[in-house]
Design an enzyme around this catalytic site. Structure first.
Site, PDB file in Angstrom:
ATOM      1  N   VAL A  19       9.317 -18.627 -18.735  1.00 27.92           N
ATOM      2  CA  VAL A  19       9.812 -19.212 -19.979  1.00 27.92           C
ATOM      3  C   VAL A  19       9.098 -18.610 -21.178  1.00 27.92           C
ATOM      4  CG1 VAL A  19      10.610 -21.433 -20.795  1.00 27.92           C
ATOM      5  CG2 VAL A  19       9.281 -21.315 -18.670  1.00 27.92           C
ATOM      6  N   GLY A 468      -9.245  18.545  11.962  1.00 29.64           N
ATOM      7  CA  GLY A 468     -10.686  18.636  12.178  1.00 29.64           C
ATOM      8  C   GLY A 468     -11.299  17.250  12.187  1.00 29.64           C
ATOM      9  N   SER A 542      -5.819  14.482  13.263  1.00 29.14           N
ATOM     10  CA  SER A 542      -4.863  14.892  14.292  1.00 29.14           C
ATOM     11  C   SER A 542      -5.559  15.503  15.508  1.00 29.14           C
ATOM     12  CB  SER A 542      -3.797  15.831  13.707  1.00 29.14           C
ATOM     13  OG  SER A 542      -4.355  16.851  12.929  1.00 29.14           O
TER      14      SER A 542
END
Lengths: 635, 298
Positions: A19, A468, A542
């Site tokens: 409001v 790595g 990874s």
């Protein structure tokens, strides 16, 4: 005005704000200044303002519809407003911004293509401004406008505006929202609403109305995947059998081969019938009648699609729902699921977590109350044919209906086929459902080819995959390399485990299966970036050969450079830049690569760099040379 | 001018009509003879083409209709091959179900509700399609496409079902029913542009003509057996047209020379007064429409 060749478009937008932010005043201002307010409406408002003893005419009264609201001066339900300019017709879903009215915001947002979020310049970015942004994002509203209102009360101070923009941009970044438009306005005084203000010489963007008139419409439509939920069978006589429906997405032409779900039977489109004559083709949004060459039993709730572009099928889906009823959710209770034109039985088989709309934190929950949002698994007695909500608002959305009251109690957006996130963390899940289809997605033909992008960029696209141990220096090298490439005008994208796990992969843990999924997503993301012509720098531990091989397989031969960032384990343990090795050794972190989880050294890396021997600058130089040798960068 | 927005609104209305046909057993379409209900009939024909309109059309006749409206209604039904039933406010009065207002300001507009609810009960109508639009009046801005009514035909503005995407929930208990508003999102200008685009025939009342007029508190009423001058009022001959067509006792005319749809579209585009502004029924109090809706008015 009736003799130009101009096309009148339609834009549906929603407004969120409390409001006190002046939302009703802003809408009143838009209507008033665009001359969409009639004299008698204005007179009624003047009468009402005067009878309440207000000094100024309260434009908010133009939109606060129901008596209860007028008395309490608050908006309690979604109200729809209309105005038009010579360019566009606008439908405003005016939704209240109080916490208890999340349900209304979700309702208003469900059909909107643009959301205006109001911020009071005096208060800055409040929790509720973030909540509005979060909900707009959840409902996939393509365009977001942040209107910084009441600039008149802060003397049109640019510094205040700039700080709010910066704060909200930081927040939007976390939501992964792009292209937010910021406009400094005063709804009360009319600055930058319809007419450009002379009080904000430092602002050179569009006025709010100008933006509304020019923003791209149809951005939420899916023009690719043809989906045709059958609404009603038209059968005037024995010789005519037609299927009435509105094309939910994509397009269809006469003579095209189609498949009917769930029967799986195929046929060809014999004709596309309308009262204005037969059509050769019809597009998303058109209400038509299709007839087929073969007599097949088809009824309401079936879906007609193309043979080579099928929706997903499952009786268990992963969804975000918003609870809309005073009656709390009955765990495992039966509900009707209304999805496209189908109505099937279902129940919420799992409540994964609820989301606090203010903090976006996930919290455990046993049930849901009005206005709560949660991630759930929905099980249905018959399979749903759906697309992810992200791709298709029509086939990706549903509502739940309580069979006892017939009330609509929840709104849902399908994320994907159901899968058990906990299982994923435990590493028990098989990989098949983690590699969802992509073959059915027909990419837009008129897209820009990679060759065209590369020609403009002046260099080739590539993926540089840094692998790595944690702390080996992958990010340090990649960031320095990226800076160098950026300076040379090369288009780049930088991905690493941290920035993915904070957003895209936030649902994944560190089990083998979760790590595999982490790399799969990273690989797919790298592929998209590659396809857009970027030299993509991806830094992920990874540790597994198979995952790296998967990533390699996603881009063209010769464009994937695996860079093994080699460093002695003792050295990285000593460096321990993030303090993780200490914790892993202390047993506080499970599955930590190098300590409690293996690192499979690559034997086919294009480059091996050794950070305990070489300097960062040397390595950057070495990579640049390798890119030049391979013709990725110009010599 | 290419009316792209009208094609979208048309498709939306057709979609809603088809949902009604699919989700309800005894849907009716309320036909008043005004332009909005003429558009509804037109859209219904398009939605189910080449089949016939699967709704029965219902006209609540106050007995104070313009004769032109009734002639037009009968001709249109013949053309559409649609089934029409008419129920009369006079019958409700004769049966003592409704009490007629008296005096020169008397109107049967409010009494229509009784006759309407009785007719809906008589035919066990489970969905009544109406031509109301959200732009007409503030209380209508929050109305749903599928508006649920309890067994007394009443509307509870605080207990409406949320409506998301294009999913319309028409499930209900026995004896409850729905009002459905396929052209909710249309404005008066959209209506006129659509009438023009589709070359839809309209009663002559909408076009400029000469008529005997009584100016009553700024509202131009057509002089007739049921509307006659009181002290201080005179009957004047004026060139007028009607922007809405309802009961003669409460439908005001506007002075206008617009004699074809093209002129009307231009006139509406530049109008400064809403079409309901010419209706005396809404002026009775600020919340007049909301009060009438709660008891079952359209």
């Amino acid at each position: 005005m009736t003799d130009t060749n101009q096309q009148i478009e339609l834009l549906r937008f929603t407004t969120a704000g409390s409001v006190d932010d002046g939302k009703s005043t802003l809408i009143g201002r838009l209507l008033y200044d665009s001359k969409s307010i009639f004299e008698d409406q204005m007179e009624a408002v003047e009468r009402a303002s005067a009878s309440r003893g207000d000094a100024e005419v309260d434009l908010a009264l133009l939109t606060d519809g129901l008596r209860a609201e007028r008395e309490q001066k608050i908006t309690i339900d979604v109200a729809y407003r209309y105005f038009a300019t010579p360019k566009r017709k606008f439908i405003i879903a005016d939704t209240p911004g109080h916490i208890q009215y999340t349900r209304n915001m979700v309702t208003g947002a469900s059909t909107a293509e643009l959301a205006i979020i109001l911020i009071d310049a005096r208060n800055g970015v409040l929790t509720q401004s973030k909540r509005h942004g979060f909900l707009a994002t959840l409902l996939r509203i393509p365009h977001l406008v942040v209107a910084i209102n009441k600039m008149d009360l802060v003397d049109y101070d640019q510094a205040i505006y700039d700080r709010i923009v910066q704060d909200y941009t930081d927040f939007a970044h976390k939501l992964n929202v792009q292209g937010v438009t910021y406009i400094p306005v005063s709804a009360l005084r009319g600055d930058n609403v319809v007419d450009k203000s002379d009080k904000t010489p430092w602002y050179d963007g569009p006025t709010l109305l100008h933006h509304l008139e020019n923003v791209n419409v149809g951005a939420s439509l899916n023009n690719v995947d043809f989906r045709y939920p059958v609404q009603y069978v038209i059968r005037p006589n024995q010789d005519f059998r037609g299927y009435a429906g509105q094309i939910a997405s994509g397009r269809i032409a006469k003579g095209e081969e189609v498949v009917i779900l769930p029967s799986g039977l195929s046929s060809k489109v014999a004709s596309i019938v309308t009262a204005d004559g037969e059509l050769d083709a019809a597009n998303v949004g058109d209400s038509v009648v299709l007839t087929l060459e073969d007599e097949i039993d088809i009824s309401r709730g079936d879906m007609i699609v193309r043979r080579h572009n099928l929706p997903q099928k499952s009786n268990r889906v992963d969804a975000i729902i918003c609870w809309m009823s005073e009656e709390p959710m009955k765990p495992r209770g039966a509900y009707w699921v209304q999805h496209t034109t189908r109505l099937v039985n279902g129940f919420i088989s799992e409540l994964n977590y609820k989301i606090d709309v203010d903090t976006m934190h996930r919290e455990p929950a046993d049930t849901l109350k009005l206005n709560e949002i949660a991630r759930v698994q929905l099980t249905t007695t018959q399979p749903l044919y759906y697309d992810r909500y992200q791709l298709n608002r029509t086939t990706g959305s549903f509502v739940l209906i309580d069979p006892a009251t017939n009330n609509t109690v929840a709104a849902g957006m399908i994320r994907s086929k159901s899968r058990n996130v906990d299982q994923l963390r435990e590493g028990e899940v098989d990989t098949a459902p983690l590699r969802p289809k992509s073959s059915n997605v027909v990419w837009e033909q008129e897209g820009i080819s990679l060759a065209q992008r590369e020609e403009r960029n002046g260099h080739k696209a590539a993926v540089l995959w840094f692998t790595g141990l944690s702390g080996s220096g992958k990010s340090t090298i990649a960031k320095k390399l990226e800076r160098r490439l950026f300076t040379d005008g090369v288009r780049t994208m930088y991905l690493d485990g941290d920035n993915l796990r904070h957003g895209l992969n936030g649902d994944l843990g560190f089990s083998s299966a979760a790590r595999q999924e982490n790399i799969r997503r990273a690989g797919e993301l790298a592929k998209l970036s590659y396809a857009h012509g970027n030299v993509t720098l991806a830094c992920f531990i990874s540790p597994f050969t198979a995952d790296r091989r998967f990533a390699r397989g996603l881009v063209a031969d010769g464009r994937f450079l695996e860079i093994f960032v080699k460093c002695d384990l003792d050295v990285v343990k000593r460096r321990d830049t993030k303090g993780l090795y200490a914790k892993a050794i202390a047993g506080e972190i499970d599955n930590f690569t190098g300590i409690s989880s293996p690192y499979e050294e690559p034997d086919n890396a294009e480059l091996v760099v050794e950070t305990d021997i070489q300097s960062v600058d040397e390595i950057v130089e070495q990579i640049i040379n390798a890119l030049k040798e391979r013709g990725i960068l110009p010599v | 001018m290419l009316y792209n927005h009208l094609k979208i609104l048309e498709s939306e209305a057709i979609y809603v009509m088809r949902e009604v046909a699919a989700q309800f057993e005894r849907p009716f379409l309320l036909f008043s003879g005004g332009k909005d209900s003429i558009i509804l009939a037109h859209l219904a024909r398009k939605a189910f083409y080449p089949a016939a309109i699967p709704f029965t059309l219902l006209h609540v006749d106050t007995g104070h209709n313009f004769p032109e409206t009734l002639a037009f209604r009968d001709a249109l039904m013949e053309k559409l091959g649609a089934r029409l039933v008419v129920r009369y406010v006079q019958d409700s009065i004769d049966q003592g179900r409704a009490v007629e207002e008296t005096g020169p300001y008397a109107s049967r507009n409010g009494l229509q509700t009784v006759t309407l609810l009785d007719a809906l009960a008589e035919f066990k109508v489970d969905a009544a399609i109406g031509g109301a639009r959200r732009d007409e009046e503030k209380a209508r801005a929050k109305e749903r496409f599928f508006s649920h009514r309890d067994e007394f035909g009443q509307w509870d503005p605080k207990n409406q079902r949320p409506e998301l995407w294009n999913l319309y929930n028409g499930r209900k208990k026995t004896n409850e029913n729905f009002r459905v508003f396929p052209i909710s999102n249309w404005t008066e200008l959209d209506v006129w542009q659509y009438l023009q685009m589709e070359e839809i025939e309209l009663p002559s009342l909408y076009f400029s003509h000469e008529r005997d007029i009584i100016n009553r508190d700024g509202v131009l009423l057509a002089a007739s057996d049921v509307v006659y001058p009181v002290a201080g009022e005179t009957v004047e001959r004026k060139v007028i047209r009607f922007r809405t067509i309802g009961d003669m006792t409460c439908t005001g005319a506007v002075e206008s020379t617009a004699s074809n749809i093209h002129d009307i579209v231009d006139e509406v585009a530049s109008a400064r007064v809403t079409e309901r502004g010419a209706r005396t029924d809404d002026k009775r109090s600020e919340a007049a429409m909301e009060d009438r809706k709660k008891v079952g008015y359209f």
